[in-house]
Design a protein around this motif. Structure first.
Motif, PDB file in Angstrom:
ATOM      1  N   ASN A   2     -25.595  18.817  43.070  1.00 29.44           N
ATOM      2  CA  ASN A   2     -24.436  18.622  41.409  1.00 29.44           C
ATOM      3  C   ASN A   2     -24.181  17.370  41.073  1.00 29.44           C
ATOM      4  O   ASN A   2     -24.029  16.965  39.881  1.00 29.44           O
ATOM      5  N   HIS A   3     -23.523  16.181  41.848  1.00 30.45           N
ATOM      6  CA  HIS A   3     -23.644  15.376  41.603  1.00 30.45           C
ATOM      7  C   HIS A   3     -24.113  14.547  40.741  1.00 30.45           C
ATOM      8  O   HIS A   3     -24.115  13.266  39.244  1.00 30.45           O
ATOM      9  N   THR A   4     -25.734  14.136  41.263  1.00 34.12           N
ATOM     10  CA  THR A   4     -26.902  13.699  40.431  1.00 34.12           C
ATOM     11  C   THR A   4     -27.511  14.371  39.254  1.00 34.12           C
ATOM     12  O   THR A   4     -27.087  13.593  38.465  1.00 34.12           O
ATOM     13  N   LEU A   5     -27.083  15.546  39.269  1.00 34.87           N
ATOM     14  CA  LEU A   5     -27.181  16.520  38.295  1.00 34.87           C
ATOM     15  C   LEU A   5     -26.305  15.881  37.027  1.00 34.87           C
ATOM     16  O   LEU A   5     -26.929  15.748  35.498  1.00 34.87           O
ATOM     17  N   ARG A   7     -24.789  12.839  36.442  1.00 33.98           N
ATOM     18  CA  ARG A   7     -24.566  11.948  35.927  1.00 33.98           C
ATOM     19  C   ARG A   7     -26.275  11.529  35.132  1.00 33.98           C
ATOM     20  O   ARG A   7     -26.496  10.886  34.126  1.00 33.98           O
ATOM     21  N   SER A   8     -27.370  12.016  35.511  1.00 31.60           N
ATOM     22  CA  SER A   8     -28.189  12.252  35.520  1.00 31.60           C
ATOM     23  C   SER A   8     -28.389  12.703  33.261  1.00 31.60           C
ATOM     24  O   SER A   8     -28.974  12.482  32.110  1.00 31.60           O
ATOM     25  N   ALA A   9     -27.369  14.232  33.102  1.00 24.81           N
ATOM     26  CA  ALA A   9     -27.034  14.818  32.045  1.00 24.81           C
ATOM     27  C   ALA A   9     -26.153  13.979  30.885  1.00 24.81           C
ATOM     28  O   ALA A   9     -26.223  13.625  30.551  1.00 24.81           O
ATOM     29  N   LEU A  11     -26.602  10.398  31.280  1.00 27.48           N
ATOM     30  CA  LEU A  11     -27.287   9.350  30.896  1.00 27.48           C
ATOM     31  C   LEU A  11     -27.825   9.830  30.054  1.00 27.48           C
ATOM     32  O   LEU A  11     -28.163   8.812  28.573  1.00 27.48           O
ATOM     33  N   ILE A  12     -29.027  10.860  29.558  1.00 27.74           N
ATOM     34  CA  ILE A  12     -28.455  11.762  28.794  1.00 27.74           C
ATOM     35  C   ILE A  12     -28.657  11.940  27.414  1.00 27.74           C
ATOM     36  O   ILE A  12     -29.334  11.777  26.428  1.00 27.74           O
TER      37      ILE A  12
END
Length: 144
Positions: A2-5, A7-9, A11-12
């Motif tokens: 969830n943490h990686t998801l 971060r990606s969100a 950044l997008i």
């Protein structure tokens, strides 16, 4: 995960919020009106230059020619006239009848003039101030 998801969100979202960079043509616009700039800039540029100018003109001394007495001016003119006659007399004694200079030495009270022949038909003229020892030399063609 969830943490990686997350971060990606983020950044997008940041990438989508940033405007796109666009390149444009750079055009040189001169500032100085002398080089094609706006004429209204002239006064401002002159004021800036005057504010930065540290030069001051030398003051007029009290011995300038405008404050000289009539007697001083007359004496200077008389002195120049006498010196001109002395120079003419010296010139007549070193110039031959054909108009060319003759090598030799002429002495006046304060000056010695030496005319000497050097290579190539040229003459060297040296004038020496007898009181100070200072001298001046120049070379001329004798016209032969």
């Amino acid at each position: 995960m969830n943490h990686t998801l997350f971060r990606s969100a983020v950044l997008i979202a940041l990438a989508a919020a940033m405007p796109c960079a666009q390149a444009t043509t750079l055009v040189y616009q001169p500032v100085n009106p002398n080089f094609g700039g706006d004429a209204a800039n002239g006064v401002n540029l002159l004021n800036e230059a005057n504010a930065q100018n540290k030069y001051t003109a030398p003051s007029q001394s009290s011995s300038s020619s405008t404050s000289e007495s009539s007697l001083d001016q007359f004496n200077q003119e008389l002195q120049q006239a006498i010196l001109s006659r002395v120079a003419s007399s010296v010139t007549n004694s070193i110039v031959g009848t054909d108009g060319t200079l003759k090598p030799g030495t002429i002495s006046t009270g304060n000056f010695t003039i030496v005319v000497s022949a050097i290579s190539g038909g040229n003459l060297q003229i040296t004038t020496t101030d007898n009181t100070t020892g200072a001298s001046s030399t120049f070379i001329i063609s004798n016209g032969q």
